[in-house]
Structure formats: structure tokens, C-alpha cells
Design an enzyme around this catalytic site. Structure first.
Site, PDB file in Angstrom:
ATOM      1  N   ASP A  93       0.760  -1.235  -0.159  1.00 49.43           N
ATOM      2  CA  ASP A  93       0.008   0.301  -0.183  1.00 49.43           C
ATOM      3  C   ASP A  93       0.846   1.177  -0.030  1.00 49.43           C
ATOM      4  O   ASP A  93       1.906   1.166   0.809  1.00 49.43           O
ATOM      5  CB  ASP A  93      -1.092  -0.133   1.244  1.00 49.43           C
ATOM      6  CG  ASP A  93      -2.187   1.140   1.091  1.00 49.43           C
ATOM      7  OD1 ASP A  93      -2.740   0.910   0.243  1.00 49.43           O
ATOM      8  OD2 ASP A  93      -2.048   2.049   1.883  1.00 49.43           O
ATOM      9  N   ASN A 103      -2.659  12.824  -4.381  1.00 44.99           N
ATOM     10  CA  ASN A 103      -3.859  13.444  -5.155  1.00 44.99           C
ATOM     11  C   ASN A 103      -4.374  14.363  -4.801  1.00 44.99           C
ATOM     12  O   ASN A 103      -4.665  15.374  -5.585  1.00 44.99           O
ATOM     13  CB  ASN A 103      -4.887  12.168  -5.272  1.00 44.99           C
ATOM     14  CG  ASN A 103      -4.748  10.889  -5.680  1.00 44.99           C
ATOM     15  OD1 ASN A 103      -4.187  10.961  -6.912  1.00 44.99           O
ATOM     16  ND2 ASN A 103      -5.535   9.629  -5.593  1.00 44.99           N
ATOM     17  N   HIS A 111      -5.178  14.025  -9.529  1.00 50.27           N
ATOM     18  CA  HIS A 111      -5.268  12.461  -9.864  1.00 50.27           C
ATOM     19  C   HIS A 111      -4.311  12.064 -11.116  1.00 50.27           C
ATOM     20  O   HIS A 111      -3.948  10.825 -10.943  1.00 50.27           O
ATOM     21  CB  HIS A 111      -6.708  12.049 -10.050  1.00 50.27           C
ATOM     22  CG  HIS A 111      -7.174  12.156  -8.705  1.00 50.27           C
ATOM     23  ND1 HIS A 111      -7.433  11.231  -8.101  1.00 50.27           N
ATOM     24  CD2 HIS A 111      -8.340  13.199  -8.218  1.00 50.27           C
ATOM     25  CE1 HIS A 111      -8.333  11.381  -6.890  1.00 50.27           C
ATOM     26  NE2 HIS A 111      -8.974  12.457  -7.181  1.00 50.27           N
ATOM     27  N   GLU A 114      -4.871   1.994  -4.600  1.00 46.70           N
ATOM     28  CA  GLU A 114      -3.448   2.116  -4.624  1.00 46.70           C
ATOM     29  C   GLU A 114      -2.875   0.860  -3.752  1.00 46.70           C
ATOM     30  O   GLU A 114      -1.775   1.025  -3.394  1.00 46.70           O
ATOM     31  CB  GLU A 114      -2.934   3.462  -3.912  1.00 46.70           C
ATOM     32  CG  GLU A 114      -3.318   3.597  -2.330  1.00 46.70           C
ATOM     33  CD  GLU A 114      -4.572   4.181  -1.997  1.00 46.70           C
ATOM     34  OE1 GLU A 114      -4.938   4.588  -0.870  1.00 46.70           O
ATOM     35  OE2 GLU A 114      -5.714   4.225  -2.913  1.00 46.70           O
TER      36      GLU A 114
END
Length: 299
Positions: free
Chosen positions: A180, A188, A193, A223
């Protein structure tokens, strides 16, 4: 033996002459009681591409059978055996070596019947290479995450089940890695993005470069990513996880004044445990890595 002719607009057409212009091959294939195999009849333009001499095959089928791909040869022989035993039709695909050592995919359909010396099949062979290439392309699209080029979750889970089944059959090790990104929302929110997608796509390229051929990596969701490491105990998988973690931290993802890092949770499969339990254990390790400061591996 295929001597019939038929009336067409242009006059009588001999079936043998017609067969020579077909894009595929029509044939009679015979297996004698002794096991000897040959083609009493063989015609079609496909033979020219294969570079074989039909007259020789009328005596012995082995020169053509020798061109079968090594993985496909036993499947075709087994299909012939089943058809001979039960007098059922043969329907099979296989790879045949043509000129310049190139293989082409061939679809074969044939119907058996009793013959005085054994079994006789009447059938046809058609080159389906382009169709097979398109099927592979469409399958790859359906199994791949568009952004990262890694496996999507559906395909990842299907392969996961296959590997766990193999572990249970052979009592072999397997490790599972959950990855992760740290503070990905901040990327973001700060840069947009498009930058976030750029990071994920670049990570996909990094993974393909760092992992072994047999490893299965995919996008787990958002993600979060997962890697299945077949035949790998945790003592061997941890150095690889550390290597991935370090590579990401040192990589330039093109985001000004920002360092991208990941946390990894690593767990080894316990024989017979459900898939979701293994995923949960890796997820707990991932939580531990986050709690201990991120940019690290926990197992």
C-alpha cells in the site's frame, strides 16, 4: 476416393482440383491395427505452407506428426486413441511447425469409421493462428489492469486459488505480499489525480522489472497491490519485499519535492488455511508496517 465432381456455373469441377485451392486441408487419415499411421488422401493449399510432401505422407504420417509442438503431440495422440476406441469425432487444436521454425495453430475436425485394416478418419484442418492471437489479446485485456499493466483483481484471485491448490497438493511453500502506498491521498490532493495515476503506472513498471517470471503481481484495489510468490517461504520472500520497498523510495516518480514510499505486509501460507485468512494475516502485517512508521516491511 474423393473422385466425385459437381456441376457449377463454369461447368464440371473435379473435387480434387477444388481441394487444391482450399485455404485448409481435407484428408483421410488411417491407423492400422499394427499402429501404423498414414494419409490415404491429403489435399489443400495448407500443405504448401507446411513444406511437406503429400506423396510421402500417403505411406507414413510420421513426418507430419514430427512437426507437432512437443506440448501438443501427446494431446493429439490421446484424442486419436479415444476416437479409435469409442468411434467418436476428433475435435482438437494444436501447433504445427511450418517453414523457418515458425509454429501455426491448426484446428482439426475428423469423423472415424471402421476400415478393413483399422480405423479411417475423414476430416479437415484449418489454420486458426490469427484467431488464436486475437483470443490471447482479448484474454490479456480482460485479465489486466488498464493503468498499471499488472493483473486485475479478478485474475489475481483466480491465480491465487490455483497456486493455493498446488501448495496443498505438493506441500510447497507460498508467500503473499500486500503493498500500500503511504499517504497516497496527499499525492492526489496536492498534485492531482493525473500525478497519482502516473505514480501507480510507474509502480507497475517497477514491479515487472523487480519480480521473477513466476511471481504474480496485481492491483488489489485503489493504491493497494498484491504479489503472490509461489514456491517461496517467508525467509526468501522478505529480501524481495525489502528490495521493492527500497526501490520505490529511491525512484523518481516525477512529483516535485515529494518522496513516494510504500508499506508491505508479508505472510506465508499455512497448509489448508482459507485464502481469505492468509490475506487477512498479510493485511494485519501491513497495518503493523503503517503503525511502525511506514516505508517498511512487516511479516
Amino acid at each position: 476416393m474423393f473422385e466425385a465432381s459437381t456441376k457449377e456455373v463454369g461447368g464440371p469441377v473435379n473435387l480434387h482440383d477444388l481441394a487444391r485451392h482450399l485455404p485448409g486441408v481435407i484428408f483421410q487419415f488411417q491407423r492400422d491395427h499394427s499402429g501404423h499411421m498414414h494419409f490415404p488422401y491429403l489435399a489443400g493449399r495448407g500443405l504448401e505452407l507446411a513444406g511437406v510432401e503429400p506423396s510421402g505422407l500417403r505411406q507414413d504420417a510420421r513426418p507430419l506428426l514430427a512437426r507437432l509442438h512437443t506440448q501438443d503431440h501427446p494431446h493429439l495422440m490421446a484424442a486419436i486413441e479415444r476416437s479409435a476406441r469409442w468411434r467418436t469425432p476428433v475435435a482438437i487444436k494444436f501447433r504445427l511447425q511450418f517453414t523457418h521454425h515458425r509454429y501455426r495453430w491448426i484446428a482439426l475436425r475428423a469423423q472415424p469409421e471402421d476400415a478393413p485394416a483399422g480405423v479411417l478418419w475423414h476430416g479437415m484442418m484449418i489454420d486458426i493462428t490469427e484467431q488464436m492471437i486475437e483470443e490471447v489479446r482479448l484474454r490479456r485485456l480482460s485479465d489486466t489492469d488498464d493503468l498499471t499493466g499488472l493483473a486485475n483483481r479478478r485474475y489475481l484471485m483466480a491465480r491465487f486459488d490455483e497456486e493455493l491448490s498446488r501448495c496443498n497438493r505438493h506441500n510447497s511453500p507460498l508467500s503473499f505480499m500486500l503493498i500500500d502506498f503511504d499517504h497516497f491521498k496527499r499525492i492526489n490532493d496536492t498534485w492531482g489525480h493525473l500525478y497519482g495515476n502516473q505514480v501507480l503506472a510507474e509502480f507497475g513498471r517497477l514491479c515487472r522489472g523487480l519480480l521473477r517470471t513466476e511471481d504474480i503481481s496485481g492491483r488489489f484495489g485503489g493504491e493497494e497491490f498484491a504479489v503472490i510468490l509461489p514456491s517461496t517461504p517467508i525467509v526468501a520472500s522478505r529480501p524481495l519485499a525489502e528490495k521493492i520497498c527500497t526501490a520505490v523510495a529511491q525512484h523518481d516518480f516525477g512529483i516535485p519535492s515529494s518522496r513516494v514510499t510504500i508499506s508491505i505486509g508479508l505472510a506465508e501460507y499455512r497448509l489448508g488455511e482459507p485464502r481469505d485468512i492468509l490475506i487477512n494475516r498479510a493485511d494485519q502485517c501491513l497495518y503493523t508496517a503503517k503503525h511502525q512508521g511506514r516505508n517498511r516491511v512487516a511479516c
